[in-house]
Design an enzyme around this catalytic site. Structure first.
Site, PDB file in Angstrom:
ATOM      1  N   HIS A   1      41.194  35.613  34.636  1.00 46.37           N
ATOM      2  CA  HIS A   1      40.702  36.652  35.545  1.00 46.37           C
ATOM      3  C   HIS A   1      39.450  37.322  34.985  1.00 46.37           C
ATOM      4  O   HIS A   1      38.580  37.722  35.749  1.00 46.37           O
ATOM      5  CB  HIS A   1      41.809  37.700  35.774  1.00 46.37           C
TER       6      HIS A   1
ATOM      7  N   SER B   1      37.135  41.145  41.095  1.00 46.35           N
ATOM      8  CA  SER B   1      38.472  41.712  41.145  1.00 46.35           C
ATOM      9  C   SER B   1      38.543  42.698  42.320  1.00 46.35           C
ATOM     10  O   SER B   1      38.387  42.287  43.465  1.00 46.35           O
ATOM     11  CB  SER B   1      38.821  42.367  39.803  1.00 46.35           C
TER      12      SER B   1
END
Length: 223
Positions: free
Chosen positions: A222, A108
């Site tokens: 994610h 991320s």
């Protein structure tokens, strides 16, 4: 910047201070997050393979006050980059670190920083960018955070009103200088940072002839 930074070093089993080891810099997500005294399975797995693993909380992290966390607003990839690379400098001075075998990874925001680093520095032997953010211009229109991007970056304006800031803070803007062999790991159902963010980097690296591989996991998010 005059700030004290917290960092941790995890050494492999059977560590011998007279030997030199390959090492991996881990960079956390967020960036408004923090590392602490918790078990990170990835770190221990990598250490078990013979690596020294190290990580820190650069400016932009939580837990050190509003000024520390907000230091990167409208300037992602500036003081946070400086802090992370200062930590790398510290580690490179340790006699047990093989400076020719230093790696970097993160997910991320950590993937953002990993990609940014490879565009600015040839210091690392290899990189693994996980669920990365590479281009804030396309992120604005493709992420489930969409207009919240203005608050996250601190621009307080959409990209068509502040093109310079979005591009300046995008790792893809420096990809033309990247030479580090890179593994890109992403998920096809990542709605926070869609797979096009990874594909932009992969295509650029392939165009530049940089040793690179893109791994996409189907039906994963994610996280």
């Amino acid at each position: 910047g005059g700030e004290a930074l917290d960092g941790w070093i995890l050494k492999p089993p059977g560590f011998d201070s007279s030997q030199q080891y390959p090492s991996i810099l881990e960079i956390h997500g967020g960036p408004q997050a923090q590392y602490g005294r918790v078990f990170m399975h990835e770190f221990y797995y990598l250490a078990a393979q013979g690596h020294v693993v190290y990580w820190c909380n650069p400016r932009g992290s939580q837990g050190y006050g509003e000024a520390f966390s907000g230091a990167i607003y409208s300037q992602w990839g500036s003081v946070d980059y400086a802090d992370v690379m200062t930590w790398v400098d510290y580690m490179a001075r340790q006699p047990y670190i093989d400076t020719e075998r230093m790696g970097v990874t993160g997910g991320s925001y950590g993937g953002y920083m990993t990609t940014l680093i490879t565009g600015r520095s040839d210091r690392f032997k290899a990189a693994a960018a996980q669920r990365l953010v590479s281009n804030w211009l396309s992120f604005y229109g493709s992420s489930d955070m969409n207009i919240q991007t203005e608050d996250i970056l601190g621009t307080q304006a959409p990209p068509w009103e502040d093109l310079e800031s979005y591009w300046r803070m995008s790792p893809i803007s420096a990809i033309g200088s990247a030479n580090t062999p890179t593994l890109i790991i992403h998920s096809s159902n990542d709605f926070r940072s869609t797979s096009e963010q990874a594909e932009q980097v992969f295509v650029a690296l392939q165009q530049r002839g940089v040793d690179s591989e893109l791994v996409l996991f189907p039906e994963e998010s994610h996280g």
